[in-house]
Write a protein that holds these residues in place. Structure first.
Motif, PDB file in Angstrom:
ATOM      1  N   ARG A  53       0.825  -1.204   0.000  1.00  0.00           N
ATOM      2  CA  ARG A  53       0.000   0.000   0.000  1.00  0.00           C
ATOM      3  C   ARG A  53       0.865   1.262   0.000  1.00  0.00           C
ATOM      4  NH1 ARG A  53      -1.546   4.251  -0.079  1.00  0.00           N
ATOM      5  NH2 ARG A  53      -3.359   5.272   0.810  1.00  0.00           N
ATOM      6  N   TYR A  54       1.933   1.261   0.793  1.00  0.00           N
ATOM      7  CA  TYR A  54       2.701   2.492   0.956  1.00  0.00           C
ATOM      8  C   TYR A  54       3.923   2.578   0.064  1.00  0.00           C
ATOM      9  CZ  TYR A  54      -0.592   4.078   4.233  1.00  0.00           C
ATOM     10  OH  TYR A  54      -1.764   4.517   4.772  1.00  0.00           O
ATOM     11  N   VAL A  79       3.201   5.494  -2.103  1.00  0.00           N
ATOM     12  CA  VAL A  79       3.345   6.766  -1.392  1.00  0.00           C
ATOM     13  C   VAL A  79       4.822   7.086  -1.210  1.00  0.00           C
ATOM     14  CG1 VAL A  79       2.799   7.999   0.718  1.00  0.00           C
ATOM     15  CG2 VAL A  79       1.154   6.390  -0.232  1.00  0.00           C
ATOM     16  N   ARG A 136       5.126   9.424   9.010  1.00  0.00           N
ATOM     17  CA  ARG A 136       3.902   8.940   8.387  1.00  0.00           C
ATOM     18  C   ARG A 136       3.424   7.664   9.075  1.00  0.00           C
ATOM     19  NH1 ARG A 136       1.059   9.905   3.917  1.00  0.00           N
ATOM     20  NH2 ARG A 136       2.614  11.121   2.825  1.00  0.00           N
ATOM     21  N   ARG A 164       1.500   8.530  12.019  1.00  0.00           N
ATOM     22  CA  ARG A 164       0.149   9.028  11.738  1.00  0.00           C
ATOM     23  C   ARG A 164      -0.780   7.903  11.316  1.00  0.00           C
ATOM     24  NH1 ARG A 164       3.016  13.141   8.941  1.00  0.00           N
ATOM     25  NH2 ARG A 164       2.361  12.266   6.959  1.00  0.00           N
ATOM     26  N   ILE A 165      -0.248   6.981  10.518  1.00  0.00           N
ATOM     27  CA  ILE A 165      -1.079   5.862  10.085  1.00  0.00           C
ATOM     28  C   ILE A 165      -1.463   5.007  11.286  1.00  0.00           C
ATOM     29  CG2 ILE A 165      -1.133   3.747   8.722  1.00  0.00           C
ATOM     30  CD1 ILE A 165       0.892   5.171   6.855  1.00  0.00           C
ATOM     31  N   ALA A 199      -4.194   6.614  13.028  1.00  0.00           N
ATOM     32  CA  ALA A 199      -5.456   6.446  12.301  1.00  0.00           C
ATOM     33  C   ALA A 199      -6.020   5.054  12.537  1.00  0.00           C
ATOM     34  CB  ALA A 199      -5.234   6.688  10.807  1.00  0.00           C
ATOM     35  N   CYS A 210      -7.388   4.793  16.072  1.00  0.00           N
ATOM     36  CA  CYS A 210      -8.657   5.504  16.158  1.00  0.00           C
ATOM     37  C   CYS A 210      -9.803   4.628  15.696  1.00  0.00           C
ATOM     38  CB  CYS A 210      -8.636   6.756  15.285  1.00  0.00           C
ATOM     39  SG  CYS A 210      -7.730   8.081  16.007  1.00  0.00           S
ATOM     40  N   ARG A 211      -9.499   3.665  14.863  1.00  0.00           N
ATOM     41  CA  ARG A 211     -10.579   2.822  14.354  1.00  0.00           C
ATOM     42  C   ARG A 211     -10.502   1.428  14.941  1.00  0.00           C
ATOM     43  NH1 ARG A 211     -10.975   2.946   8.393  1.00  0.00           N
ATOM     44  NH2 ARG A 211      -9.022   4.056   8.117  1.00  0.00           N
ATOM     45  N   MET A 270     -12.059  10.984  13.975  1.00  0.00           N
ATOM     46  CA  MET A 270     -11.062  11.970  13.576  1.00  0.00           C
ATOM     47  C   MET A 270     -10.756  11.846  12.091  1.00  0.00           C
ATOM     48  SD  MET A 270      -8.164  13.542  15.427  1.00  0.00           S
ATOM     49  CE  MET A 270      -6.788  14.422  14.754  1.00  0.00           C
ATOM     50  N   PHE A 276      -8.222  12.978   9.348  1.00  0.00           N
ATOM     51  CA  PHE A 276      -6.865  13.523   9.293  1.00  0.00           C
ATOM     52  C   PHE A 276      -6.694  14.467   8.114  1.00  0.00           C
ATOM     53  CE2 PHE A 276      -4.439  11.016  12.365  1.00  0.00           C
ATOM     54  CZ  PHE A 276      -5.438  10.169  12.766  1.00  0.00           C
ATOM     55  N   ASP A 302      -4.164  14.488   5.954  1.00  0.00           N
ATOM     56  CA  ASP A 302      -3.717  13.801   4.742  1.00  0.00           C
ATOM     57  C   ASP A 302      -4.475  12.487   4.615  1.00  0.00           C
ATOM     58  OD1 ASP A 302      -2.476  12.538   2.700  1.00  0.00           O
ATOM     59  OD2 ASP A 302      -0.442  12.752   3.476  1.00  0.00           O
ATOM     60  N   ASP A 322      -4.100  10.106   2.793  1.00  0.00           N
ATOM     61  CA  ASP A 322      -3.234   8.946   2.602  1.00  0.00           C
ATOM     62  C   ASP A 322      -2.871   8.283   3.929  1.00  0.00           C
ATOM     63  OD1 ASP A 322      -2.636   7.973   0.073  1.00  0.00           O
ATOM     64  OD2 ASP A 322      -1.526   9.784  -0.421  1.00  0.00           O
ATOM     65  N   ASP A 323      -2.933   9.057   5.008  1.00  0.00           N
ATOM     66  CA  ASP A 323      -2.649   8.470   6.312  1.00  0.00           C
ATOM     67  C   ASP A 323      -3.827   7.645   6.804  1.00  0.00           C
ATOM     68  OD1 ASP A 323      -0.295   9.763   6.281  1.00  0.00           O
ATOM     69  OD2 ASP A 323      -0.961  11.448   7.500  1.00  0.00           O
ATOM     70  N   GLN A 324      -4.992   7.976   6.277  1.00  0.00           N
ATOM     71  CA  GLN A 324      -6.196   7.380   6.822  1.00  0.00           C
ATOM     72  C   GLN A 324      -6.686   6.196   5.999  1.00  0.00           C
ATOM     73  OE1 GLN A 324      -8.848  10.397   7.982  1.00  0.00           O
ATOM     74  NE2 GLN A 324      -9.769   9.067   9.483  1.00  0.00           N
TER      75      GLN A 324
END
Lengths: 270, 287
Positions: free
Chosen positions: A164-165, A168, A209, A212-213, A216, A219-220, B84, B86, B88, B90-92
């Motif tokens: 996936r990344y 990116v 990153r 942050r991922i 995220a 959070c879920r 939340m 975000f 970007d 792409d982070d989510q």
């Protein structure tokens, strides 16, 4: 650099192929994964001087490419990308192993050349089988199949995220390289002095990153397991595909068809 | 159940490297309120948002969501309540397909396959992204990514939505569509942004953050009309409240007046393309 970016876009193209809709595409990924694994294991298990015994195995990629409607030329080009690795593994053999193994009239072919041929054939077979698997199934489905077949979840999650990344990361790297290229006029190669901090910064950005991922995901409700709703169904077609091909590979492994055919032909001729 | 209230009491946070993040922030957002959190770059907006989610834990002060105080024990529950989005996408969007991504939250919350599917379908339909379901996220356009990211959060059915710069990197039409979409949500919303025009559309209340402190908290229109306050916080009036750059109508821009000499050729002729944003009927969408 454009080269590298395009190379990655081509990886994306493999996935686009997987969106096709042939009978082979519709098979459960587990069936294709199993057949591919048996194929690879049997191919590499041959003796190092085997050449003719490998011939029947070319049927598998040939059938899959034509039945799945895959672009053979594109896959072949992908093969050439990795070919140098196999070439360097095998290239020393003709020089190290000079015992003549086969006599073709006045010509003697050394064991080294035979094993080199064998290595190249195996390379072609195994890598094309893997490429075909991805092109018919898609990388993510292959990962899902791996998980369903009992691969530990952390490995599968790693693979999924890697894929996936990758895009990116390549995009980020390409942006940095482009920014650097626009302000350096001294030629095309990057001095180490520039390269080192560039890679370092890429690592730092990646870590940011990743954090942050991770947030995220937390959070879920992420708890270490990736749950996916996939309509996987291992039915009759899947069983027939996996069992049929596996049986073929095994028979061809233990029963040298070209050799037997050769004997047969000689007997008839005689 | 809880009353969708978010409360911060005297939050202090300094980053490990000594960079001050927020220094004594207190506010209370009640049920159904839509609040803009505005401030210059580095004012502490993102830091504050990360506090609401328990990603950064305050050096001092406490966060309350509903009737719970944020702590290690309540973290999971609070993260479910506070959705939340975000900055970007792409982070989510980390899963192989949009569908899997939106299903990620509901499945982790332990919903059955059937129910998860239903939630995914609803969430995607809400943001108008049902057709993207099977696409890999990295192939989407910016606007599509944003919509998908919002769907991933909606599928968890949070009571409070926290968004970091939801309109950044969007083209004007995608931005407009997003604003219309957000206006239909009845969640309690906290939106950190530089897009003050969006704040005017969506938020009846605004918090101004400057150097880690709240310098104003009140009705959005009052705050945005206060030139001195905005200037002191490193902000400018929303474009819509600034003078018209073509004819100079409306309040005169305080900092920068466009050179009029460039305009006349354009002024008395090309009028069809020129109208005051205040009159735009599009802006009446918010409730």
């Amino acid at each position: 650099m454009g080269g590298i970016e395009n190379g990655f876009l081509e990886i994306g193209r493999l996935d686009t192929l997987a969106a096709g809709d042939s009978a082979l595409h519709r098979l459960d990924p587990r069936a294709k994964l199993l057949a591919t694994l048996v194929f690879i294991v049997t191919v590499v298990s041959f003796d190092k001087y085997t050449v003719s015994g490998l011939a029947p195995f070319f049927l598998y990629p040939f059938v899959l490419v034509s039945a799945g409607g895959l672009p053979a030329g594109f896959l072949f080009k992908k093969l050439l990308w990795v070919a140098p690795f196999a070439l360097f593994i095998g290239i020393a053999n003709p020089f190290l192993d000079r015992d003549v193994l086969i006599h073709l009239g006045p010509l003697g072919i050394s064991g080294g050349w035979v094993s080199f041929c064998s290595i190249m054939m195996r390379f072609f077979l195994t890598v094309s089988a893997a490429l075909i698997l991805i092109a018919l199934t898609g990388f993510n489905s292959v990962c899902m199949a791996l998980e369903k077949l009992g691969t530990p979840a952390p490995f599968v999650v790693q693979l999924l995220f890697l894929y996936r990344y990758l895009f990116v990361l390549v995009e980020e790297a390409a942006r940095m390289v482009r920014a650097r290229a626009l302000r350096s006029f001294s030629g095309r190669t990057m001095p180490f002095k520039t390269f080192a901090p560039l890679v370092g910064q890429l690592l730092l950005r990646t870590l940011d990153r990743a954090q942050r991922i991770h947030l995220a995901m937390r959070c879920r409700g992420f708890d270490g397991r990736v749950r996916v709703l996939s309509p996987l169904k291992f039915g009759g077609a899947e069983l027939a595909f996996a069992a049929g091909w596996s049986a073929y590979f095994l028979v061809m492994r233990f029963f040298d068809l070209p050799h037997v055919l050769g004997i047969l032909v000689t007997e008839i001729m005689g | 159940m809880s009353h969708h209230i978010v409360e911060a009491r005297d939050i202090h946070y300094t980053y490990p490297d000594g960079t001050p993040g927020v220094r004594g922030v207190s506010f209370r957002v009640t049920h159904g309120e839509s609040v803009a959190l505005v401030g210059a770059n580095g004012a502490g907006k993102s830091t504050l948002l990360l506090q609401l989610n328990g990603f950064l834990s305050a050096d001092r002060g406490e966060i309350r969501v509903g009737d719970r105080t944020l702590s290690k024990k309540t973290l999971a529950e609070i993260r479910r309540t506070v959705g939340m989005v975000f900055q970007d996408p792409d982070d989510q969007l980390f899963m192989p397909t949009v569908f899997d991504d939106v299903a990620f939250g509901p499945l982790n919350l332990g919903f059955s396959a059937h129910e998860a599917r239903q939630r995914v379908a609803e969430a995607l339909a809400t943001v108008g992204a049902a057709h993207l379901s099977d696409r890999p996220p990295w192939r989407l356009s910016g606007g599509e990514k944003r919509a998908a990211a919002i769907a991933t959060v909606l599928a968890m059915e949070p009571e409070i939505l926290v968004m970091d710069e939801p309109t950044s990197n969007l083209d004007p039409r995608s931005r407009r569509r997003l604003i219309e979409l957000l206006a239909t949500f009845h969640h309690t919303k906290i939106i950190a942004t530089h897009d003050l025009d969006m704040a005017m559309d969506l938020c009846e209340r605004t918090l101004v953050l400057h150097e880690g402190r709240i310098t104003a908290d009140g009705p959005t229109e009052e705050i945005f009309a206060n030139q001195d306050l905005l200037a002191a916080s490193g902000l400018e009036k929303p474009l819509r409240m600034q003078g018209c750059p073509v004819c100079g109508a409306g309040s005169p821009p305080a900092v920068f007046r466009p050179p009029r000499v460039l305009a006349p050729a354009h002024h008395h002729h090309g009028d069809s393309a020129h109208h005051h944003d205040n009159d735009d009927p599009d802006h009446d969408h918010h409730d």
